[in-house]
Scaffold this motif. Structure first.
Motif, PDB file in Angstrom:
ATOM      1  N   ASP A   1       7.001  -4.157   9.565  1.00 55.29           N
ATOM      2  CA  ASP A   1       6.437  -2.987   8.869  1.00 55.29           C
ATOM      3  C   ASP A   1       6.710  -1.700   9.640  1.00 55.29           C
ATOM      4  OD1 ASP A   1       5.443  -4.938   7.210  1.00 55.29           O
ATOM      5  OD2 ASP A   1       3.403  -4.848   8.001  1.00 55.29           O
TER       6      ASP A   1
ATOM      7  N   ASP B   1       9.782  -1.137   6.637  1.00 56.24           N
ATOM      8  CA  ASP B   1       8.779  -1.528   5.650  1.00 56.24           C
ATOM      9  C   ASP B   1       9.269  -1.295   4.226  1.00 56.24           C
ATOM     10  OD1 ASP B   1       5.959  -2.459   5.325  1.00 56.24           O
ATOM     11  OD2 ASP B   1       5.885  -0.633   4.120  1.00 56.24           O
ATOM     12  N   ARG B   2       8.784  -2.170   3.363  1.00 56.31           N
ATOM     13  CA  ARG B   2       9.124  -2.140   1.938  1.00 56.31           C
ATOM     14  C   ARG B   2       8.844  -0.786   1.289  1.00 56.31           C
ATOM     15  NH1 ARG B   2       5.976  -6.556   0.357  1.00 56.31           N
ATOM     16  NH2 ARG B   2       4.334  -5.502  -0.765  1.00 56.31           N
TER      17      ARG B   2
ATOM     18  N   GLU C   1      13.046  -4.799   4.352  1.00 57.33           N
ATOM     19  CA  GLU C   1      12.300  -5.784   3.579  1.00 57.33           C
ATOM     20  C   GLU C   1      12.019  -5.252   2.181  1.00 57.33           C
ATOM     21  OE1 GLU C   1       8.570  -6.581   5.668  1.00 57.33           O
ATOM     22  OE2 GLU C   1       7.656  -4.816   4.782  1.00 57.33           O
TER      23      GLU C   1
HETATM   24 CA    CA Z   1       5.535  -4.835   4.831  1.00 60.21          CA
END
Ligand code: CA
Ligand code: C2E
Ligand code: CA
Ligand code: CA
Length: 277
Positions: free
Chosen positions: A180, A202-203, A236
């Motif tokens: 993250d 992080d996404r 991610e």
């Molecule tokens: Ca994440």
């Protein structure tokens, strides 16, 4: 005034008791779940952006509860941390992930790295490096095949101690990733203090990468920063070809996301690898 207080008390008590009761039931169910072996790991591939090859996998915890169905980790990890259950549960996760990875290797499948998430509570255990070494010895898995994912906040809780623990894990040949990345502490000074191998973007920065110039700028900067520190970068939450094309253009090393595969139960993950997907 006293009368009102009592009235209030009577009014709220049943509700509070209901919440407390539900919470106690959940705690009890979670403790039972570990004994009854209701936890399982699902696996999601990590993919090399340039070659498209699966290079590693991340183990993600699920609770197959007879009453509640398949429960995602965000619905129960917090409680297991509060009641201390995360220590034996996290130990089970590490053992099971290493056992499974070794079993796949012995079955003739490619030697892929297995990534395991560590919670803050586990990271605060002084004997974590020895514990991990013990699990590797017990399962016969090579240290170089193990990757541990920790968040920024986990290591920033006590940086001096974290640096030591990371050194001792790294010395064994274990791969360390910051999960993250970009969502936790803003200070970047820890990047040179700690022994790290990979930054995991992080996404939230990946989602709108093709339409939001700010997100694209952040991802570009993180990749440049990582590479200048000789770290690898993985993104991610990659769900579309468009996102992947952007990441490729920005020089991202690896990606993970639904575009390639959701996290899958062991048998399905194995079938996917065998099919050469
Ligand atoms: Ca994440
Ligand atoms: P995480 O480590 O950041 O894991 C990534 C999460 O994103 C996973 O959710 C994964 O299923 C999900 N994901 C993967 N690809 C995509 C995508 O393309 N789109 C979207 N929308 N989501 C995607 P999951 O499995 O529900 O896990 C949630 C969190 O629970 C994890 O976040 C991690 O912090 C924690 N967790 C999972 N397993 C463990 C464990 O064994 N131990 C500890 N301490 N935490 C765990
Ligand atoms: Ca993770
Ligand atoms: Ca993550």
């Amino acid at each position: 005034a006293k009368k009102v207080g009592r009235a209030n008390h009577q009014f709220f008590a049943p509700e509070m008791n209901a919440a407390a009761g539900a919470r106690l039931a959940l705690e009890h169910a979670l403790r039972q779940a570990l004994e009854n072996q209701e936890f399982e790991l699902h696996y999601q591939p990590k993919v090399d952006v340039a070659s498209g090859d699966v290079v590693a996998m991340e183990a993600l915890l699920r609770w197959r509860c007879p009453q509640r169905g398949l429960v995602p980790p965000n619905d129960f990890i917090g409680v297991t941390e509060e009641i201390g259950l995360i220590i034996p549960l996290g130990a089970w996760v590490l053992r099971e992930a290493c056992r499974q990875n070794r079993a796949w290797q012995l079955a003739g499948m490619a030697h892929l790295r297995m990534a395991v998430n560590l919670s803050a509570c586990q990271f605060r255990q002084k004997d974590l490096p020895e514990f991990v070494a013990g699990v590797l010895a017990e399962t016969g898995m090579e240290a170089s095949c193990l990757e541990l994912e920790v968040t920024e906040s986990v290591v920033m809780h006590n940086p001096a101690e974290a640096a030591q623990i990371l050194d001792r894990l790294h010395a064994q040949g274990i791969h360390i990733s910051v999960d993250d990345f970009g969502t936790g502490y803003s200070s970047l000074s820890y990047l040179k203090q700690f022994r790290l191998d990979t930054l995991k973007i992080d996404r939230s920065f990946v989602r709108d990468i093709s339409s939001d110039a700010d997100d694209a700028a952040i991802v570009r900067s993180v990749i440049a920063l990582a590479h200048s520190l000789r770290l690898q970068v993985i993104a991610e939450g990659v769900e579309t070809d468009e996102q992947l094309d952007y990441l490729r253009e920005l020089g991202c090393d690896q990606y993970q996301g639904y575009l390639r595969s959701k996290p899958l139960p062991a048998a399905q993950f194995e079938a996917m690898l065998r099919a050469g997907a």
